[in-house]
Write an enzyme that holds these catalytic residues in place. Structure first.
Site, PDB file in Angstrom:
ATOM      1  N   SER A  83       1.366  -1.142   0.001  1.00 36.04           N
ATOM      2  CA  SER A  83       0.271  -0.399   0.212  1.00 36.04           C
ATOM      3  C   SER A  83       0.730   1.109  -0.223  1.00 36.04           C
ATOM      4  CB  SER A  83      -0.885  -0.152   1.570  1.00 36.04           C
ATOM      5  OG  SER A  83      -2.028   0.816   1.447  1.00 36.04           O
ATOM      6  N   LYS A 129      -0.909  -4.683  -3.210  1.00 32.42           N
ATOM      7  CA  LYS A 129      -1.673  -3.657  -3.336  1.00 32.42           C
ATOM      8  C   LYS A 129      -2.080  -2.364  -3.298  1.00 32.42           C
ATOM      9  CE  LYS A 129      -4.887  -2.481   0.951  1.00 32.42           C
ATOM     10  NZ  LYS A 129      -5.343  -1.321   1.360  1.00 32.42           N
TER      11      LYS A 129
END
Length: 328
Positions: free
Chosen positions: A237, A262
């Site tokens: 992320s 992600k």
């Protein structure tokens, strides 16, 4: 709670989720970087609640607690057969209150009774050390929370004071967090006028274009010193945003193993009972408008960790040290 969990589990992505109040409280503490308690990292190990480490300058440190101590009871409640969540609930509490711990310590014939006053404790999420005989600063960031940028600035200031020849930014096992922190971290290594930190796409179906998110400069800027970034399968992320941007701008090469993959954005909806719902609303793109692939970012210099690493063995770090010392 079951109905809400079922609704979010039924969505098409893997990251929208419902968190009941105890789960949400833990997540909120991680992102705030602060907890009201005594300042220890502890976990259940073979049925015993063992202190893994003590946060410096915390109430626990001041009371004399040590890594390796076993907490056997809190305020008279035995920890035999207790869950980790219950144990933490007994140790934590409002700032200004006290907890009396029964502590088993190696070399002591009987348990120690130690009273600790709780207070708000900031836990470190950026860790600093020097390697290669003091020539390289190794800065490890474990999450992007409310304290990350402040602690990063402190680490970079120490690197400057130590006169190091290079920096290794260790983002291994960093699962992400606030994207603002990622943009600020990029701004410590890349001038803000170079371009965007990332792009955001809120229209997965309609092609309505990407929105730029700027690099956030300021603080302890370090634009010229050789830099390498360590990544692995736990780099996700916001950490992948940083890694992708630093590589795109030619600021650093990535060393290690492929990242988690992600590239999705969640909005957090806090509910009145202390629970929360996190819903995926957009997708991240790197500054060159490339999505973060589900297979993750591939390092420039792939290095597999050893199957059974010894405490003093880290081939990924060794390769990153060689890279920055070579000035590449």
């Amino acid at each position: 709670n079951g109905a809400l969990r079922g609704m979010t589990d039924g969505l098409s992505d893997d990251y929208s989720a419902f968190f009941a109040p105890p789960e949400q409280a833990t997540l909120a503490e991680q992102l705030a970087g602060e907890v009201e308690g005594i300042g220890v990292y502890a976990l259940l190990r073979e049925g015993r609640f063992v202190i893994e480490s003590v946060i410096p300058d915390s109430p626990a440190a001041e009371a004399g607690l040590r890594a390796g101590d076993v907490i056997a009871a809190a305020d008279g409640t035995s920890f035999d057969g207790i869950t980790s969540e219950t144990a933490l609930g007994l140790i934590r509490g409002p700032a200004g209150s006290t907890v009396t711990l029964s502590v088993v310590r190696a070399g002591e014939a009987a348990p120690l009774t130690i009273e600790v006053e709780r207070r708000a404790v900031s836990f470190p999420v950026v860790h600093y050390e020097v390697a290669a005989e003091g020539r390289v600063a190794v800065i490890r960031a474990t999450i992007f929370n409310d304290k990350t940028t402040e602690q990063l600035d402190g680490a970079l200031a120490r690197a400057e004071a130590d006169g190091v020849d290079g920096i290794v930014l260790d983002l291994r096992h960093n699962g992400g967090g606030w994207v603002v922190g990622a943009r600020e971290m990029i701004g410590r290594f890349v001038p803000a006028d170079r371009g965007p930190a990332l792009h955001e796409d809120e229209h997965a179906v309609a092609d309505d274009g990407l929105r730029e998110e700027t690099i956030l400069g300021g603080g302890q800027e370090t634009f010229d010193i050789p830099l390498a970034v360590l990544v692995d399968g736990g780099t996700a992320s916001a950490a992948e945003i940083v890694a992708g941007a630093l590589r795109h701008y030619g600021r650093a090469k990535l060393v290690g193993s492929p990242t988690f993959g992600k590239g999705l954005v969640q909005i957090v909806h806090d509910l009145e009972d202390g629970s929360s719902v996190r819903v995926t609303v957009a997708e991240w793109f790197t500054p060159d408008e490339r999505p973060i692939p589900a297979s993750g970012l591939v390092p420039d210099l792939p290095v597999d960790p050893p199957a059974d690493p010894a405490a003093d063995q880290d081939p990924q770090l060794d390769r990153a040290l060689d890279l920055v010392l070579a000035g590449d």
